[in-house]
Design a protein around this motif. Structure first.
Motif, PDB file in Angstrom:
ATOM      1  N   ALA A   1       0.820  -1.206   0.000  1.00  0.00           N
ATOM      2  CA  ALA A   1       0.000   0.000   0.000  1.00  0.00           C
ATOM      3  C   ALA A   1       0.862   1.268   0.000  1.00  0.00           C
ATOM      4  CB  ALA A   1      -0.920   0.007   1.219  1.00  0.00           C
ATOM      5  N   ASN A   2       2.035   1.196   0.588  1.00  0.00           N
ATOM      6  CA  ASN A   2       2.897   2.364   0.695  1.00  0.00           C
ATOM      7  C   ASN A   2       3.750   2.535  -0.554  1.00  0.00           C
ATOM      8  OD1 ASN A   2       2.005   2.821   3.360  1.00  0.00           O
ATOM      9  ND2 ASN A   2       3.444   1.307   4.111  1.00  0.00           N
ATOM     10  N   GLU A   3       4.336   3.723  -0.678  1.00  0.00           N
ATOM     11  CA  GLU A   3       5.248   3.981  -1.781  1.00  0.00           C
ATOM     12  C   GLU A   3       6.459   3.071  -1.632  1.00  0.00           C
ATOM     13  OE1 GLU A   3       7.829   7.733  -3.379  1.00  0.00           O
ATOM     14  OE2 GLU A   3       5.833   8.131  -2.583  1.00  0.00           O
ATOM     15  N   ILE A   4       6.951   2.573  -2.750  1.00  0.00           N
ATOM     16  CA  ILE A   4       8.097   1.667  -2.700  1.00  0.00           C
ATOM     17  C   ILE A   4       9.334   2.378  -3.223  1.00  0.00           C
ATOM     18  CG2 ILE A   4       6.762  -0.456  -2.816  1.00  0.00           C
ATOM     19  CD1 ILE A   4       7.268  -0.559  -5.798  1.00  0.00           C
ATOM     20  N   GLY A   5      10.482   1.923  -2.787  1.00  0.00           N
ATOM     21  CA  GLY A   5      11.735   2.570  -3.149  1.00  0.00           C
ATOM     22  C   GLY A   5      12.270   2.134  -4.497  1.00  0.00           C
ATOM     23  N   GLU A   6      13.355   2.770  -4.880  1.00  0.00           N
ATOM     24  CA  GLU A   6      14.020   2.454  -6.140  1.00  0.00           C
ATOM     25  C   GLU A   6      14.529   1.015  -6.108  1.00  0.00           C
ATOM     26  OE1 GLU A   6      17.871   3.975  -8.616  1.00  0.00           O
ATOM     27  OE2 GLU A   6      16.802   5.434  -7.390  1.00  0.00           O
ATOM     28  N   GLY A   7      14.451   0.347  -7.222  1.00  0.00           N
ATOM     29  CA  GLY A   7      14.890  -1.038  -7.303  1.00  0.00           C
ATOM     30  C   GLY A   7      13.781  -2.036  -7.038  1.00  0.00           C
ATOM     31  N   TYR A   8      12.606  -1.546  -6.707  1.00  0.00           N
ATOM     32  CA  TYR A   8      11.455  -2.411  -6.466  1.00  0.00           C
ATOM     33  C   TYR A   8      10.420  -2.168  -7.554  1.00  0.00           C
ATOM     34  CZ  TYR A   8      13.136  -3.372  -1.745  1.00  0.00           C
ATOM     35  OH  TYR A   8      13.888  -3.785  -0.682  1.00  0.00           O
ATOM     36  N   LYS A   9       9.652  -3.190  -7.838  1.00  0.00           N
ATOM     37  CA  LYS A   9       8.513  -3.077  -8.749  1.00  0.00           C
ATOM     38  C   LYS A   9       7.261  -3.397  -7.946  1.00  0.00           C
ATOM     39  CE  LYS A   9      10.946  -2.744 -12.637  1.00  0.00           C
ATOM     40  NZ  LYS A   9      10.916  -1.646 -13.537  1.00  0.00           N
ATOM     41  N   LYS A  10       6.153  -2.863  -8.389  1.00  0.00           N
ATOM     42  CA  LYS A  10       4.885  -3.091  -7.705  1.00  0.00           C
ATOM     43  C   LYS A  10       3.917  -3.737  -8.681  1.00  0.00           C
ATOM     44  CE  LYS A  10       1.535  -0.619  -4.876  1.00  0.00           C
ATOM     45  NZ  LYS A  10       1.175   0.687  -4.321  1.00  0.00           N
ATOM     46  N   GLY A  11       3.208  -4.750  -8.222  1.00  0.00           N
ATOM     47  CA  GLY A  11       2.226  -5.424  -9.062  1.00  0.00           C
ATOM     48  C   GLY A  11       2.501  -6.913  -9.121  1.00  0.00           C
ATOM     49  N   PHE A  12       2.064  -7.524 -10.198  1.00  0.00           N
ATOM     50  CA  PHE A  12       2.238  -8.957 -10.364  1.00  0.00           C
ATOM     51  C   PHE A  12       3.291  -9.225 -11.433  1.00  0.00           C
ATOM     52  CE2 PHE A  12      -1.954  -8.616  -8.511  1.00  0.00           C
ATOM     53  CZ  PHE A  12      -1.872  -9.566  -7.508  1.00  0.00           C
ATOM     54  N   ILE A  13       3.980 -10.341 -11.288  1.00  0.00           N
ATOM     55  CA  ILE A  13       4.981 -10.722 -12.274  1.00  0.00           C
ATOM     56  C   ILE A  13       4.249 -11.324 -13.474  1.00  0.00           C
ATOM     57  CG2 ILE A  13       6.986 -12.170 -12.733  1.00  0.00           C
ATOM     58  CD1 ILE A  13       7.530 -12.087  -9.701  1.00  0.00           C
ATOM     59  N   ASP A  14       4.410 -10.697 -14.614  1.00  0.00           N
ATOM     60  CA  ASP A  14       3.782 -11.192 -15.833  1.00  0.00           C
ATOM     61  C   ASP A  14       4.811 -11.163 -16.968  1.00  0.00           C
ATOM     62  OD1 ASP A  14       3.997  -8.491 -16.458  1.00  0.00           O
ATOM     63  OD2 ASP A  14       1.847  -8.124 -16.456  1.00  0.00           O
ATOM     64  N   ARG A  15       4.386 -11.551 -18.120  1.00  0.00           N
ATOM     65  CA  ARG A  15       5.291 -11.626 -19.268  1.00  0.00           C
ATOM     66  C   ARG A  15       5.953 -10.283 -19.562  1.00  0.00           C
ATOM     67  NH1 ARG A  15       4.515 -14.865 -24.817  1.00  0.00           N
ATOM     68  NH2 ARG A  15       6.382 -14.093 -25.843  1.00  0.00           N
TER      69      ARG A  15
END
Length: 79
Positions: free
Chosen positions: A14-28
């Motif tokens: 829910a919170n803002e994420i830092g550099e080097g991270y992705k948000k969501g689901f792993i997809d193609r």
């Protein structure tokens, strides 16, 4: 530095994420944007760490001889 890369993907943050991270689901689309293509050669390793359902979606059922799922669709094969 170009020989090793880690991408952390947070699916329910829910919170803002830092550099080097992705948000969501792993997809193609995500895999193709961060991983070298299969044509890069057999020295490319992709490690999947997550719940069984994620493994099944990305790699196919455990115990199978071939990689199926999203990685199989992209052309990733066992070495």
């Amino acid at each position: 530095a170009d020989k090793f890369s880690v991408t952390h993907v947070l699916s329910d943050e829910a919170n803002e994420i830092g550099e080097g991270y992705k948000k969501g689901f792993i997809d193609r689309a995500l895999i193709e944007s961060i991983a070298p293509p299969p044509s890069a050669g057999s020295d490319v390793l992709i490690f999947i760490c997550g719940p069984p359902i994620m493994y099944d979606i990305l790699c196919g059922p455990r115990g199978e001889e071939e990689i199926t799922g999203v990685l199989g669709e992209i052309g990733i094969q066992l070495n």
